[in-house]
Scaffold this motif. Sequence first.
Motif, PDB file in Angstrom:
ATOM      1  N   ASP A   1      16.563   5.014  -3.580  1.00 23.82           N
ATOM      2  CA  ASP A   1      15.218   5.511  -3.909  1.00 23.82           C
ATOM      3  C   ASP A   1      14.225   4.400  -4.242  1.00 23.82           C
ATOM      4  OD1 ASP A   1      16.276   8.033  -3.565  1.00 23.82           O
ATOM      5  OD2 ASP A   1      16.484   8.457  -5.700  1.00 23.82           O
ATOM      6  N   LYS A   2      14.532   3.165  -3.839  1.00 28.58           N
ATOM      7  CA  LYS A   2      13.626   2.045  -4.087  1.00 28.58           C
ATOM      8  C   LYS A   2      12.803   1.690  -2.858  1.00 28.58           C
ATOM      9  CE  LYS A   2      14.763   1.247  -8.372  1.00 28.58           C
ATOM     10  NZ  LYS A   2      13.785   1.482  -9.470  1.00 28.58           N
ATOM     11  N   GLY A   3      12.905   2.535  -1.832  1.00 26.39           N
ATOM     12  CA  GLY A   3      12.077   2.334  -0.650  1.00 26.39           C
ATOM     13  C   GLY A   3      10.705   2.967  -0.848  1.00 26.39           C
ATOM     14  N   ILE A   4      10.089   3.432   0.241  1.00 24.43           N
ATOM     15  CA  ILE A   4       8.769   4.051   0.142  1.00 24.43           C
ATOM     16  C   ILE A   4       8.884   5.363  -0.628  1.00 24.43           C
ATOM     17  CG2 ILE A   4       6.912   5.125   1.492  1.00 24.43           C
ATOM     18  CD1 ILE A   4       7.402   3.026   3.641  1.00 24.43           C
ATOM     19  N   PRO A   5       8.040   5.576  -1.628  1.00 24.59           N
ATOM     20  CA  PRO A   5       8.147   6.773  -2.483  1.00 24.59           C
ATOM     21  C   PRO A   5       7.567   8.017  -1.812  1.00 24.59           C
ATOM     22  CG  PRO A   5       6.291   5.455  -3.189  1.00 24.59           C
ATOM     23  CD  PRO A   5       6.968   4.671  -2.083  1.00 24.59           C
ATOM     24  N   ALA A   6       8.181   8.428  -0.710  1.00 23.94           N
ATOM     25  CA  ALA A   6       7.735   9.615   0.011  1.00 23.94           C
ATOM     26  C   ALA A   6       8.269  10.870  -0.682  1.00 23.94           C
ATOM     27  CB  ALA A   6       8.219   9.546   1.460  1.00 23.94           C
TER      28      ALA A   6
ATOM     29  N   ILE B   1       0.830  -1.212   0.000  1.00 18.50           N
ATOM     30  CA  ILE B   1       0.000   0.000   0.000  1.00 18.50           C
ATOM     31  C   ILE B   1       0.860   1.255   0.000  1.00 18.50           C
ATOM     32  CG2 ILE B   1      -1.612   1.329   1.439  1.00 18.50           C
ATOM     33  CD1 ILE B   1      -2.969  -1.267   2.154  1.00 18.50           C
ATOM     34  N   ALA B   2       2.062   1.163   0.568  1.00 23.01           N
ATOM     35  CA  ALA B   2       2.955   2.326   0.587  1.00 23.01           C
ATOM     36  C   ALA B   2       3.331   2.760  -0.825  1.00 23.01           C
ATOM     37  CB  ALA B   2       4.212   1.999   1.388  1.00 23.01           C
ATOM     38  N   PHE B   3       3.304   1.823  -1.773  1.00 23.11           N
ATOM     39  CA  PHE B   3       3.717   2.122  -3.152  1.00 23.11           C
ATOM     40  C   PHE B   3       2.545   2.483  -4.066  1.00 23.11           C
ATOM     41  CE2 PHE B   3       7.038  -0.504  -1.364  1.00 23.11           C
ATOM     42  CZ  PHE B   3       8.186   0.121  -1.805  1.00 23.11           C
ATOM     43  N   HIS B   4       1.355   2.074  -3.703  1.00 24.44           N
ATOM     44  CA  HIS B   4       0.224   2.279  -4.603  1.00 24.44           C
ATOM     45  C   HIS B   4      -0.938   3.022  -3.957  1.00 24.44           C
ATOM     46  CE1 HIS B   4       2.411  -0.556  -7.069  1.00 24.44           C
ATOM     47  NE2 HIS B   4       2.346  -1.462  -6.102  1.00 24.44           N
ATOM     48  N   GLY B   5      -0.989   3.063  -2.639  1.00 19.97           N
ATOM     49  CA  GLY B   5      -2.133   3.645  -1.951  1.00 19.97           C
ATOM     50  C   GLY B   5      -3.312   2.695  -1.984  1.00 19.97           C
ATOM     51  N   ALA B   6      -4.328   2.973  -1.169  1.00 22.98           N
ATOM     52  CA  ALA B   6      -5.516   2.113  -1.136  1.00 22.98           C
ATOM     53  C   ALA B   6      -6.618   2.800  -0.351  1.00 22.98           C
ATOM     54  CB  ALA B   6      -5.189   0.759  -0.496  1.00 22.98           C
ATOM     55  N   THR B   7      -7.836   2.380  -0.593  1.00 18.65           N
ATOM     56  CA  THR B   7      -8.985   2.801   0.210  1.00 18.65           C
ATOM     57  C   THR B   7      -9.524   1.561   0.897  1.00 18.65           C
ATOM     58  OG1 THR B   7      -9.533   4.637  -1.269  1.00 18.65           O
ATOM     59  CG2 THR B   7     -11.266   3.858   0.200  1.00 18.65           C
ATOM     60  N   GLN B   8      -9.597   1.606   2.217  1.00 16.84           N
ATOM     61  CA  GLN B   8     -10.000   0.421   2.972  1.00 16.84           C
ATOM     62  C   GLN B   8     -11.091   0.765   3.967  1.00 16.84           C
ATOM     63  OE1 GLN B   8      -6.586  -1.424   4.830  1.00 16.84           O
ATOM     64  NE2 GLN B   8      -5.919  -2.374   2.926  1.00 16.84           N
TER      65      GLN B   8
ATOM     66  N   VAL C   1     -11.287   4.559   4.919  1.00 14.10           N
ATOM     67  CA  VAL C   1     -10.057   5.343   5.054  1.00 14.10           C
ATOM     68  C   VAL C   1      -9.260   5.276   3.761  1.00 14.10           C
ATOM     69  CG1 VAL C   1      -7.906   5.642   6.337  1.00 14.10           C
ATOM     70  CG2 VAL C   1      -9.966   4.867   7.518  1.00 14.10           C
ATOM     71  N   LYS C   2      -8.908   6.431   3.237  1.00 15.88           N
ATOM     72  CA  LYS C   2      -8.070   6.497   2.051  1.00 15.88           C
ATOM     73  C   LYS C   2      -6.627   6.663   2.491  1.00 15.88           C
ATOM     74  CE  LYS C   2      -7.348   8.972  -2.305  1.00 15.88           C
ATOM     75  NZ  LYS C   2      -7.793  10.082  -3.180  1.00 15.88           N
ATOM     76  N   ILE C   3      -5.807   5.669   2.177  1.00 21.61           N
ATOM     77  CA  ILE C   3      -4.391   5.692   2.549  1.00 21.61           C
ATOM     78  C   ILE C   3      -3.589   6.079   1.308  1.00 21.61           C
ATOM     79  CG2 ILE C   3      -2.473   4.393   3.530  1.00 21.61           C
ATOM     80  CD1 ILE C   3      -4.548   2.443   4.674  1.00 21.61           C
ATOM     81  N   PRO C   4      -3.013   7.253   1.283  1.00 21.45           N
ATOM     82  CA  PRO C   4      -2.252   7.659   0.087  1.00 21.45           C
ATOM     83  C   PRO C   4      -0.925   6.920   0.001  1.00 21.45           C
ATOM     84  CG  PRO C   4      -2.041   9.316   1.801  1.00 21.45           C
ATOM     85  CD  PRO C   4      -3.007   8.287   2.326  1.00 21.45           C
ATOM     86  N   LYS C   5      -0.409   6.788  -1.199  1.00 21.74           N
ATOM     87  CA  LYS C   5       0.907   6.171  -1.329  1.00 21.74           C
ATOM     88  C   LYS C   5       1.953   7.114  -0.740  1.00 21.74           C
ATOM     89  CE  LYS C   5       2.539   7.723  -5.882  1.00 21.74           C
ATOM     90  NZ  LYS C   5       3.025   7.278  -7.207  1.00 21.74           N
ATOM     91  N   GLY C   6       3.066   6.537  -0.317  1.00 19.67           N
ATOM     92  CA  GLY C   6       4.141   7.352   0.242  1.00 19.67           C
ATOM     93  C   GLY C   6       4.046   7.564   1.738  1.00 19.67           C
ATOM     94  N   MET C   7       3.092   6.906   2.413  1.00 22.94           N
ATOM     95  CA  MET C   7       2.991   7.030   3.867  1.00 22.94           C
ATOM     96  C   MET C   7       4.165   6.316   4.513  1.00 22.94           C
ATOM     97  SD  MET C   7       0.276   8.724   4.946  1.00 22.94           S
ATOM     98  CE  MET C   7       0.021   8.098   6.601  1.00 22.94           C
TER      99      MET C   7
END
Length: 331
Positions: A285-290, A161-168, A192-198
């Motif tokens: 830069d291959k970790g979480i795209p913050a 979810i950190a890379f794509h985001g999700a609504t759960q 809850v809408k979880i944006p990518k990059g969290m």
Amino acid sequence: MAKNYYDDLGISRQASPEDIKKAYRKLARKYHPDVSKEANAEAMMQAINVAYDTLSDAEKKKQYDFELDHPQAAYDFNGGGGSDTHSGFGQGFDQGYQQGAHQGNAQGGFQGGDFSGFEDLFGRFGKGFGGGQYQQYSNDSRQQSFRGEDQHASIEVDLEIAFHGATQNITLQIPTYNAYGEPEVQRKTLQVKIPKGMKEGQQIRLSKQGQAGINGGEAGDLYIQIHYKQDDKLRVEGADIYYNIDISPWEAALGQEIEVNTPNGKVKVGIPKNTVYGKQLRLKDKGIPAKVPGHLYLILNIVYPKAETEQQVHAYEDLAKAFSHFNPRSH
């Protein structure tokens, strides 16, 4: 003696803070307008709210007790008369203030010799005895509204979810207080809408989803802290990801390109020749795209296969002969 705040709550002046709170909650259960069938429920709830606001505050209670013990001070200030000390004092103050306001006296509202003792009273009893009490008494006819408290919860989600985001849809059990001031657990289902990059440990604020306000006050906010599912092979620190991967002895010795299934998909990685156990490879830069991207750290774990067939045993024997000079315990 006229009815006072202690009478409103049905307690004595020696009541402890806990006794005051218990008395208030008991009466709130009886007179709360949402549940009470009493004809005077709203007026009674208003009265006990005002009484509790004063008696539950140590400074306000001390000031109020002083006034009960010195009714003559309020009597003298009003010019005499009035069996109810509190309302008499408030009315006298209010009348004087309104008179002064009509006369355009913005400094205090009192003119003439009738109020010559005004400053002396404030000097002896503290400004709260006059100005502060005026505010309190003039507000007695209104119930105060209060904003609800902010609340906090945490959820655990997949790292993808950190890379794509999700609504759960999530269901939370949140500690709160009911209309009577009693603690209870509220079950709440939210989208809850979880944006990518969290990043690990960051929070999402859901406006007005916290504890409900009192007397029509605005609800508080709900803060949801995001945690990513982790195990022995995977951990997250901020925006950085640490991922343990297994490699073979020949991949470590010879230096080969391997394919790794990361949380963001498959990548090809070159293993340096003569890699040792525990070596870290950083994929920038291959970790979480913050906003500032994290890095992906591959921690190499060399795994040795079991010698289960005769051919495999001979392979290990040949390896031992080829490296007869090597002693791993010589260091």
